[in-house]
Design an enzyme around this catalytic site. Structure first.
Site, PDB file in Angstrom:
ATOM      1  N   TYR B 101       1.698   8.891   1.726  1.00  0.00           N
ATOM      2  CA  TYR B 101       0.914   7.659   1.832  1.00  0.00           C
ATOM      3  C   TYR B 101       1.459   6.638   0.832  1.00  0.00           C
ATOM      4  CZ  TYR B 101      -2.868   4.311   1.164  1.00  0.00           C
ATOM      5  OH  TYR B 101      -3.591   3.148   1.049  1.00  0.00           O
ATOM      6  N   GLU B 189      -0.430  -1.155   3.920  1.00  0.00           N
ATOM      7  CA  GLU B 189      -0.300   0.304   3.891  1.00  0.00           C
ATOM      8  C   GLU B 189       0.806   0.786   4.806  1.00  0.00           C
ATOM      9  OE1 GLU B 189      -4.790   2.239   3.470  1.00  0.00           O
ATOM     10  OE2 GLU B 189      -3.800   2.202   5.400  1.00  0.00           O
TER      11      GLU B 189
END
Lengths: 290, 381
Positions: B101, B189
């Site tokens: 991530y 993101e």
């Protein structure tokens, strides 16, 4: 007595000839604020309303008048520059009224102002008023009265509502401070609470928060650790859905963080009074004044 | 403002970030054609502003172009969290050896953009943060200096021990930071950041949220807004310069100022009602705004009573009164209205309202109680 501004505050208005700037400058002068200068690039040498000298730059205005406080009414895309200009010119207190300042701009402005040793209030705030002494910003003077209560809030009209109800009940204020509704602002609740704690005239503090972020929770912890004076709190947005920006850029519940319930619990844990409705401030404050 | 995955990927791709090829389709035919062009196994992904698309069945693998067509057929038009899927992204399926991530959020506490990276990728980062915080590295960035090379490498090494992969990740960190700053993001993101079996580091999903305050100076980003992905009433409100958020209750609220608007909704709830919306008409008191506000609120058949709560500071209450009179002349109300106003030019406002057959009070609690009673009693005006 008061916090941040008083009768000795000397003010320079950035954006004095604009629509909002000129309207509110007249209101501030009428209230008794010592407006000593205005700034609009290209209009240096003019006089606002025949009395207030206008300069091309804040540096010129400060050099000529010694102004120690600035209020900013420039459009959002120019606000970051205006704040840094004021700090660069040595202004001690900078009040940014402008709404809609990009948050990334504030990530550069905030450390600059801090390194200069100046205080920034806002942006996206109504400013502040020390009733009977001075007003910087847009808070309507007639709803306030001098007295023993310090008020600090993230909101504009909600603050007016509560201050008005206090005033009607015969409870005046030392200073009402609007810290603004943006996620990155210059002055937070703790800064204002610390100032009220030191101000001998302030006996009780009213604090109006809202959903989003953790400023209120940190303030509650500060109250618990450092405040001897009673604080009464309120949180707007108990019915707000998560993930939506409720008008103010900072008023957003992210995931499960920043809810009203969490903030109210922090207030209770800190031994603060909790107003369930705006009108509840009146009785809660009265009980703590006597 | 939210933008779609494919739009975020376009931004990152333009900066040079490694992203598998993909194109947008609005029909099954188009999806099939794109899958043929890619010539490999593809993923068909619903493009809606909602999380949990995979769990909702909005993300499907397809081995052949015919299968891509089939999956697109199933996904297009489906509802995910109340939003209809109008577009799908058809993109090359990545072979996955590991997932990480990478995110940047604008952090209120540190007053900086903060990188958050975790080798535990592909899942909900909030969950990782809550259960295994040691698996997340948080790194605040001073925007005056930007992301420094050593910081990018530190982030890379937190994800991968291998130098080549850490370097590749560091490069992507720089690209994500550039995209974040150039697009005026409040969040960006890459989840997951994938290492393929051959050791390439690629971005398989991307998300960006833009700070609304940035849109005026970034017209190219503002143009990415997809109005079909938003509630029509909210689009209408934004075009009228109103801040409006639809809720589930039946008391329509018109208030000036965000804080007072929230407090008014809360008070409706306190007195046993349910607010139908958040609506802030803002500081300037143009009567046209009131007309638009009433039009939007009355379009909702669930609204059984309308509550005005105006504290006149900069807002002139007589302007609001004029707006109410004009709006109701154009479009007579079918539900009762309760008006509370106080402050600037209150006497003039009361006079205008009385002359036009309205009553108004100056007490907030009384007005809210009355509106709740009317909404729950269902009485007509």
């Amino acid at each position: 007595m008061s916090v941040f501004i008083n009768k000795d505050t000397t003010l320079v208005v950035q954006g004095i000839t604009g629509r909002d700037g000129s309207f509110h400058t007249k209101q501030m002068i009428e209230y008794g604020t010592r407006v000593v200068a205005g700034v609009t690039p290209g209009k240096g040498g003019q006089k606002f309303e025949g009395t207030v000298p206008v300069y091309n730059t804040v540096a010129d205005a400060v050099q000529a008048t010694g102004a120690n406080t600035s209020v900013i009414y420039v459009p959002p895309m120019f606000a970051a520059d205006a704040i840094i200009e004021a700090a660069d010119a040595g202004v001690q207190l900078i009040v940014a009224i402008t709404e809609g300042v990009p948050v990334l701009d504030m990530t550069r402005v905030y450390p600059y102002v801090k390194e200069k040793g100046a205080r920034l209030l806002g942006p996206n705030c109504p400013g502040l008023i020390s009733p009977g002494e001075s007003k910087v910003g847009i808070i309507p003077g007639r709803i306030c009265a001098p007295g023993p209560v310090g008020v600090v809030s993230r909101s504009g009209t909600l603050t007016y509502e509560i201050v008005y109800q206090l005033t009607r009940a015969g409870i005046g204020q030392t200073t009402c401070v609007g810290i603004g509704g943006d996620p990155i602002n210059g002055t937070n609740f703790i800064d204002a609470l610390a100032a009220f704690e030191k101000d001998p005239a302030t006996k009780v503090i009213c604090m109006m928060g809202e959903i989003g972020g953790t400023d209120e929770q940190e303030a509650a912890e500060f109250v618990k650790q450092h405040m001897t004076k009673p604080v009464v709190g309120f949180i707007a947005g108990q019915t707000a859905p998560p993930g939506r920006r409720m008008g103010h850029a900072g008023a957003i519940i992210s995931g499960s963080a920043g809810t009203a319930a969490e903030k109210l619990q922090a207030f209770r844990d800190a031994g603060m009074g909790v107003a369930k409705r705006p009108i509840d401030f009146v009785d809660l404050v009265k009980a703590r004044l006597h | 403002m939210n933008i779609h995955e494919y739009q975020a990927k376009d931004i990152l791709r333009a900066i040079g970030a490694p992203i598998p090829p993909g194109e947008i389709a609005t029909t099954p035919d188009e999806a099939e054609a794109i899958a043929s062009r890619i010539g490999k196994m593809v993923v068909v992904k619903a493009q809606v502003h909602a999380g949990g698309r995979g769990k909702a069945g909005g993300v499907k693998l397809a081995k052949t172009p015919a299968e891509a067509r089939e999956k697109a057929q199933a996904i297009l038009g489906m509802q995910i969290k109340g939003l209809t899927v109008e577009k799908v992204l058809v993109t090359e399926a990545a072979d996955i050896a590991s997932e990480a991530y990478v995110g940047i959020i604008l952090d209120r506490a540190s007053k900086k953009p903060v990188f958050m990276v975790s080798p535990a990728g592909g899942i909900d980062i909030e969950e990782v943060a809550a259960t295994t915080p040691e698996k997340i590295l948080k790194l605040p960035i001073d925007t005056r200096y930007g992301l420094m090379p050593f910081q990018a490498m530190r982030l890379g090494f937190f994800l991968y021990d291998d130098l080549a992969k850490a370097r590749a990740a560091a490069k992507i960190m720089g690209q994500l930071y550039t995209a974040f700053m150039q697009s005026g993001c409040s969040l960006a993101e890459i989840n997951p950041l994938v290492v393929t079996p051959t050791g390439d580091v690629i971005a398989v999903d991307a998300k960006m949220v833009i700070d609304d305050n940035e849109l005026d100076r970034r017209p190219a980003i503002a143009a990415l807004r997809d109005e079909s992905a938003e509630a029509p009433s909210e689009v209408q409100a934004r075009n009228a310069n109103l801040t409006f958020i639809k809720l589930d209750g039946n008391v329509g609220c018109v208030v000036n100022g965000a804080g007072l608007a929230m407090a008014t909704m809360d008070l409706v709830k306190y007195y046993g009602g349910e607010p139908a919306n958040f609506l802030d008409i803002g500081g300037s008191s143009n009567p046209e705004k009131v007309v638009n506000a009433l039009r939007i609120i009355t379009a909702d058949p669930r609204v059984k009573a309308i509550l005005f709560n105006i504290f006149g500071g900069i807002t002139r209450t007589d302007d609001v009164a004029n707006g109410i009179v004009t709006a109701t002349k154009e479009n007579p109300l079918k539900v009762p209205i309760v008006i509370r106003l106080t402050g600037t030019n209150e006497e003039i406002a009361m006079k205008i309202l009385t002359e036009n057959g309205f009553s108004a009070s100056s007490d907030m609690d009384e007005a809210v109680k009355k509106a709740v009673a009317l909404a729950t009693g269902g009485q007509a005006a």
